[in-house]
Design an enzyme around this catalytic site. Structure first.
Site, PDB file in Angstrom:
ATOM      1  N   TRP A  64       0.832  -1.209   0.000  1.00 36.50           N
ATOM      2  CA  TRP A  64       0.000   0.000   0.000  1.00 36.50           C
ATOM      3  C   TRP A  64       0.866   1.257   0.000  1.00 36.50           C
ATOM      4  CZ3 TRP A  64      -1.448   3.393   4.448  1.00 36.50           C
ATOM      5  CH2 TRP A  64      -0.606   3.217   5.552  1.00 36.50           C
ATOM      6  N   ASP A  65       2.151   1.102   0.298  1.00 33.51           N
ATOM      7  CA  ASP A  65       3.098   2.214   0.304  1.00 33.51           C
ATOM      8  C   ASP A  65       2.987   3.029  -0.990  1.00 33.51           C
ATOM      9  OD1 ASP A  65       3.870   0.130   2.016  1.00 33.51           O
ATOM     10  OD2 ASP A  65       5.975   0.694   1.975  1.00 33.51           O
ATOM     11  N   GLU A 113       0.801  -1.639  13.009  1.00 32.93           N
ATOM     12  CA  GLU A 113       0.883  -3.107  13.081  1.00 32.93           C
ATOM     13  C   GLU A 113       1.266  -3.610  14.475  1.00 32.93           C
ATOM     14  OE1 GLU A 113       3.543  -3.985   9.878  1.00 32.93           O
ATOM     15  OE2 GLU A 113       1.918  -4.040   8.405  1.00 32.93           O
ATOM     16  N   LYS A 135       3.117   1.903  16.233  1.00 32.41           N
ATOM     17  CA  LYS A 135       4.244   1.756  15.310  1.00 32.41           C
ATOM     18  C   LYS A 135       4.338   2.933  14.341  1.00 32.41           C
ATOM     19  CE  LYS A 135       6.062  -1.442  11.814  1.00 32.41           C
ATOM     20  NZ  LYS A 135       5.767  -2.577  10.935  1.00 32.41           N
ATOM     21  N   GLN A 136       3.199   3.345  13.793  1.00 37.02           N
ATOM     22  CA  GLN A 136       3.227   4.375  12.742  1.00 37.02           C
ATOM     23  C   GLN A 136       1.874   5.077  12.699  1.00 37.02           C
ATOM     24  OE1 GLN A 136       3.387   0.699  10.231  1.00 37.02           O
ATOM     25  NE2 GLN A 136       2.897   2.157   8.599  1.00 37.02           N
TER      26      GLN A 136
HETATM   27  C1  BGC Z   1       4.869  -1.153   7.632  1.00 35.30           C
HETATM   28  C2  BGC Z   1       3.828  -1.254   6.527  1.00 35.30           C
HETATM   29  C3  BGC Z   1       4.523  -1.184   5.189  1.00 35.30           C
HETATM   30  C4  BGC Z   1       5.618  -2.237   5.076  1.00 35.30           C
HETATM   31  C5  BGC Z   1       6.429  -2.096   3.792  1.00 35.30           C
HETATM   32  C6  BGC Z   1       5.912  -2.253   7.428  1.00 35.30           C
HETATM   33  O1  BGC Z   1       6.901  -2.129   8.408  1.00 35.30           O
HETATM   34  O2  BGC Z   1       4.268  -1.309   8.871  1.00 35.30           O
HETATM   35  O3  BGC Z   1       2.901  -0.192   6.648  1.00 35.30           O
HETATM   36  O4  BGC Z   1       3.586  -1.391   4.168  1.00 35.30           O
HETATM   37  O5  BGC Z   1       6.520  -2.085   6.154  1.00 35.30           O
HETATM   38  O6  BGC Z   1       7.043  -0.844   3.722  1.00 35.30           O
END
Ligand code: BGC
Length: 771
Positions: free
Chosen positions: A355-356, A486, A599-600
Site C-alpha cells: 500500500w506504500d 501493526e 508503530k506508525q
Molecule cells: C509497515 C507497513 C509497510 C511495510 C512495507 C511495514 O513495516 O508497517 O505499513 O507497508 O513495512 O514498507
C-alpha cells in the site's frame, strides 16, 4: 546510527574502507534505471561480508510459502523479484594472487555515487600480500536513457611492480536469493553463446518461466591496443580471460557494455537476436557516448524533480539522495511494474507492491514526472482487479467484491501472516484514495470512466460486505482488523479503517455520478460489466457510510484508534527508556501487542488523508495524543507527522520529523540499511518538504501554498509539474518565488490569497501578503 558518509550536495561519498560497513554501502550506493538495478558490489572478487544483488524489474519467482501453522486462505507462495545474472564481474589475478579487498591492505579507498549523472565510481589503491600495489578506478551505470543497457569502465594500474595481470571478465547466472525459503536456486539455464567478444547467457526462472538474456561485450585495452582473450564456459557462467604482462606505472582498461532483455517485453525466440543487435549498436556508440546519453537523461529528470536546499549541505544531500533513489526505482514507463519497498537495493519485502505505493509514492510521481507515470501506478491496480475479486472470493466475499492484496507481484496475494494478510484491509482504501488524489491533482476526470470506477465498485462492494450491523451500537462496525499500526492486531473498529471504508463508499457513488454525467455510454458499459444494481447497491453503500461507527473518547476529545484503546496502560514514548527501543528488537511481540505504543501513523494517517474535514483544534488534540504514543518504527511514519506538525504551525516538530526520514538510510538510523534502502518512505521525505514545509495542496483545482522556512535553511526550492505547467517554487524567510515556465497563466493561492502568476517569474513578499 552511523555517520560515515561525507556531506556533499550532489554526491554520496565514502572514504576509507571498513569491511563492517560494506553491506550498508552496497545498499546506499545502489544504481538502477527502473528496469534493472543492482547493489554496489565490487567488480573484482570479495570474500568479506557482501550481499550480491542484481535485479530485473517484473521478473519474479513464486517461492513456496513457509509458515508454521497453515490457515485456509493463505497464498501458496511469496513472489520475489529475483537476484539475477551478475554482469559486473571482473576477476583480477596478479602473478597468481587474486585481488580481493578483504585480503589486501587497502591504502586508499573512495566510493562515490554521483547523483547528478547517475554513476557509481570507486577508486582505491591496495597492497597485496606479495607487496605489489595496484590502483583501480571503476565507474559504472545502468542507463536511464535506455533501460536495457548498462556499462562499466574498470582500469587497473601496476604502481610498484612488473608482472602478469590476468583479467577475467565474466557474467555469472549461478545466483541464489539469500531469502530463498527452501534454499533453492530459482534459475535454469536456457542457452550460452559467445560471438565477437560478447558473452550471451539466457536463463529462465523456474515456474514463472521468464527468460532473461544478458549479453556482455568486454574490451580490454592495453597501451591503446585491444587485447585478445580466451573464452571460458561454466555452469551458467561465461567469461573471457586476458593475460597481460605489465611494467610499473602501466594501466589496463576494461570496458563492459551490457544489455539485459527479458521475455516480459520480447518473444523468447527473439531474445538472442535482439541482444546481438542492441549490443552492436551500443558498442558502436561506445562507453563515453552511452554515458553522455545517460547523464543527459538524468539532467532532464533533475529538471523535473530536484529540490534545492540552501544553507544546509547535509539536508541537501539527503533530499537529493531520496529523489535519486525514487527515480532509479520507478520511471513509470511500464504499467506492469511498481515500487517495491526496497526497490533494487536488497531482497527484503520481495520487491513486491505494498500500500506504500498508493499512500506515499503517488504524490511524488504526480508532481515530478509526466502524468502517465502516476497514472501507470493506478492502471497497475486496474489490471489486477480480476485477481482482487478472486482474492476476495477465496475469503468468502461475493458479487464482485474486490480485496487487493497486502503484497503482490501479479495481482495475487503473497503475504502470509493472517493478522496482516486477512486483516490489514485498509490497503483497499489507499488504492481508492490514490484514484481520488490523482484526479484531484491532474483534473483527469476521464480516468474514472476509463479505469477508476470499476476498481472503486469492487472496493465499495468489499467494504459493504466486510462490515456488520451491531444491534448494541445501532451502527455498522468492522471487526477483526489490523490498522496501519501493526503493533495492534485483530482489533475491532480501527477508526482509520472505518473512516476510509465509509469514505470509499461515498466516493464511489460520487464517481459513478461523474461518469454518468461525462460519459453515459461508458457508464452503461461499466454497469453491465460489473453487474451493478445501482439503486440497491448505492442505497446500501450510503446506509453503511452514514451509519458507520467511529470510536471516540469523550474525555480526551480524540478519535479512538480502536475499541478498547483506553484500556491499555497509557504510557508515553518520552517515558520509555532509550535502551528499550526499538521495541520490535527489544520487546517480545506479546508485550508489544499489549502495550499502547503505536508503530506508525494510524488515526493521524486518516486525518492526513481527510484533512479538510477537521478543524485545527481537532487535529491538534489528536496529534498531541497520538504522536506522544508513537515510536515511528516504520519508516513511513515520520513524514505524516511532519506534514501535520507543519499544518499545526509547529515548525520545530515538523523539521524534527523530517530529519528522521531524510537521512534514515544515509545515517543507518534503524540499523537495517544493509538489507536495502527504504525506498517507499523516501517519497515521504519529499512530501515532508513539499506538503509540509511548503504547505502545498490542490484546492478546488488550484495550487495553494502555506509555506514556512526551517530555521536551519536559508531557502529551499523545488520543481513541480501541475496540469501541463512546469513550475519552480522557491521559499525564503521573506518571499516565495514562483517561476512559471509555461505559456499559461496560473492562479495560485498563497496563505489563502489568490495570485495570478503569468508566464515568467513572480515573487510574493510575505508581509505584503499579510497586509
Ligand atoms: C509497515 C507497513 C509497510 C511495510 C512495507 C511495514 O513495516 O508497517 O505499513 O507497508 O513495512 O514498507
Amino acid at each position: 546510527m552511523k555517520n560515515y558518509i561525507k556531506a556533499d550536495e550532489w554526491n554520496i561519498i565514502e572514504e576509507g574502507f571498513d569491511p563492517h560497513l560494506n553491506k550498508i554501502s552496497e545498499s546506499l550506493f545502489s544504481i538502477g534505471n527502473g528496469r534493472i538495478g543492482q547493489r554496489a558490489n565490487f567488480e573484482e572478487a570479495y570474500t568479506g561480508e557482501t550481499l550480491q544483488g542484481n535485479y530485473v524489474a517484473g521478473v519474479y519467482y513464486p517461492d513456496k510459502t513457509r509458515v508454521g501453522w497453515w490457515k485456509n486462505g493463505y497464498p501458496e507462495y511469496f513472489a520475489k523479484v529475483l537476484n539475477a545474472t551478475n554482469w559486473i564481474g571482473i576477476d583480477i589475478d596478479i602473478d597468481g594472487e587474486k585481488l580481493d579487498l578483504f585480503k589486501c591492505e587497502v591504502l586508499e579507498f573512495k566510493r562515490v555515487l554521483n547523483m547528478k549523472e547517475g554513476t557509481l565510481s570507486r577508486t582505491f589503491t591496495a597492497r597485496l600480500s606479495s607487496g605489489k600495489v595496484v590502483k583501480v578506478d571503476a565507474i559504472r551505470f545502468c542507463s536511464i536513457a535506455d533501460d536495457e543497457l548498462a556499462a562499466l569502465h574498470y582500469s587497473i594500474s601496476a604502481l610498484n611492480f612488473e608482472g602478469i595481470i590476468t583479467v577475467t571478465s565474466f557474467i555469472d547466472g549461478d545466483i541464489k536469493n539469500q531469502d530463498a525459503n527452501y534454499d533453492e536456486k530459482f534459475w535454469n539455464e536456457v542457452a550460452q553463446h559467445q560471438e565477437n567478444d560478447t558473452d550471451y547467457l539466457t536463463l529462465q526462472t523456474k515456474k514463472t518461466e521468464f527468460d532473461v538474456c544478458t549479453a556482455s561485450r568486454t574490451t580490454v585495452l592495453f597501451n591503446g591496443v585491444a587485447q585478445s582473450s580466451q573464452a571460458v564456459l561454466g555452469d551458467k557462467y561465461l567469461a573471457r580471460t586476458t593475460v597481460i604482462p605489465v611494467k610499473q606505472g602501466e594501466t589496463i582498461h576494461i570496458y563492459k557494455i551490457v544489455t539485459n532483455l527479458s521475455s516480459l517485453n520480447y518473444d523468447k525466440s527473439d531474445l538472442l537476436r535482439l541482444a546481438k543487435v542492441k549490443i552492436e549498436t551500443a558498442s558502436t556508440k561506445g562507453f563515453d557516448e552511452l554515458l553522455k546519453d545517460h547523464a543527459a537523461a538524468w539532467a532532464a529528470k533533475w529538471e523535473e524533480s530536484d529540490i534545492i536546499v540552501e544553507g544546509d549541505i547535509a539536508a541537501q544531500q539527503a533530499i537529493r539522495f531520496n529523489i535519486f533513489q525514487l527515480n532509479q526505482t520507478y520511471t513509470g514507463k511500464d504499467a506492469r511494474l511498481n515500487i517495491g519497498p526496497k526497490g533494487f537495493t536488497g531482497e527484503k519485502y520481495g520487491g513486491s507492491t505494498y500500500w506504500d505505493t498508493e499512500a506515499y509514492c503517488i504524490p511524488f510521481y504526480l508532481s515530478t514526472a509526466p502524468e502517465e507515470v502516476a497514472k501507470n501506478l493506478l492502471v497497475y491496480r486496474y489490471k489486477h482487479l480480476d485477481k482482487a475479486i478472486e482474492n476476495a472470493e477465496k475469503l468468502g466475499f461475493k458479487n464482485g467484491a474486490a480485496l487487493y492484496p497486502m503484497v503482490t507481484m501479479n495481482g495475487e496475494e503473497c503475504h502470509n501472516e493472517w493478522e496482516i494478510t486477512f486483516e490489514e484491509i485498509h490497503r483497499n482504501g489507499a488504492i481508492a484514495f490514490a484514484i481520488f488524489n490523482y484526479i484531484r491533482y491532474t483534473g483527469d476526470e476521464n480516468y474514472l470512466a476509463q479505469y477508476g470506477l470499476e476498481v472503486l465498485i469492487g472496493i465499495a462492494r468489499f467494504w459493504k460486505q466486510r462490515v456488520n450491523w451491531s444491534e448494541d451500537k445501532q451502527k455498522y462496525v468492522m471487526l477483526g482488523v489490523t490498522g496501519p499500526n501493526e503493533y495492534e492486531n485483530n482489533i475491532n473498529n480501527n477508526w482509520y479503517t472505518n473512516k476510509l471504508a465509509a469514505w470509499c463508499l461515498k466516493y464511489t457513488i460520487e464517481a459513478a455520478d461523474m461518469v454518468k454525467r461525462l460519459d453515459p455510454e461508458k457508464y452503461k458499459t461499466i454497469q453491465k460489466k460489473t453487474k451493478l444494481v445501482e439503486a440497491k447497491e448505492f442505497g446500501d453503500w450510503k446506509t453503511v457510510a452514514d451509519q458507520m461507527y467511529y470510536p471516540y473518547h469523550e474525555k480526551e476529545g480524540v478519535f479512538l484508534q480502536q475499541d478498547g484503546f483506553m484500556d491499555k496502560e497509557q504510557i508515553l514514548v518520552k517515558d520509555l527508556p532509550a535502551e528499550e527501543r526499538p521495541l520490535n528488537q527489544k520487546w517480545s511481540w506479546d508485550r508489544i501487542l499489549r502495550s499502547g505504543f503505536i508503530k506508525q501513523a494510524d488515526v493521524l494517517q486518516g486525518m492526513y488523508f481527510f484533512e479538510d474535514e477537521y478543524d485545527l483544534e481537532t487535529l491538534r488534540k489528536n496529534f498531541s495524543f497520538y504522536e506522544s504514543r508513537t515510536v515511528h518504527e516504520s519508516s513511513l511514519s515520520p513524514c505524516v507527522h511532519s506534514i501535520l506538525a507543519a499544518k499545526l504551525s509547529d515548525e520545530e516538530k515538523a523539521y524534527e520529523f523530517y530529519l528522521r526520514t531524510a537521512r534514515l538510510d544515509l545515517d543507518d538510523y534503524n540499523n537495517d540499511t544493509e538489507d536495502g534502502l527504504h525506498i517507499t518512505s523516501m517519497a515521504g521525505t519529499w512530501m515532508s518538504i513539499v506538503e509540509g514545509f511548503a504547505g502545498m495542496r490542490v484546492c478546488n483545482g488550484q495550487l495553494c501554498f502555506n509555506p514556512f522556512l526551517p530555521k536551519a535553511w536559508d531557502s529551499f526550492s523545488f520543481s513541480i509539474g501541475f496540469r501541463g505547467v512546469q513550475l519552480k517554487v522557491k521559499i525564503s524567510s521573506k518571499q516565495i518565488w514562483i517561476i512559471n515556465n509555461s505559456v499559461q497563466t496560473l492562479e495560485i493561492s498563497i496563505f489563502n490569497r489568490l495570485h495570478t502568476v503569468l508566464p515568467g517569474e513572480k515573487a510574493i513578499t510575505y508581509h505584503e501578503q499579510l497586509v
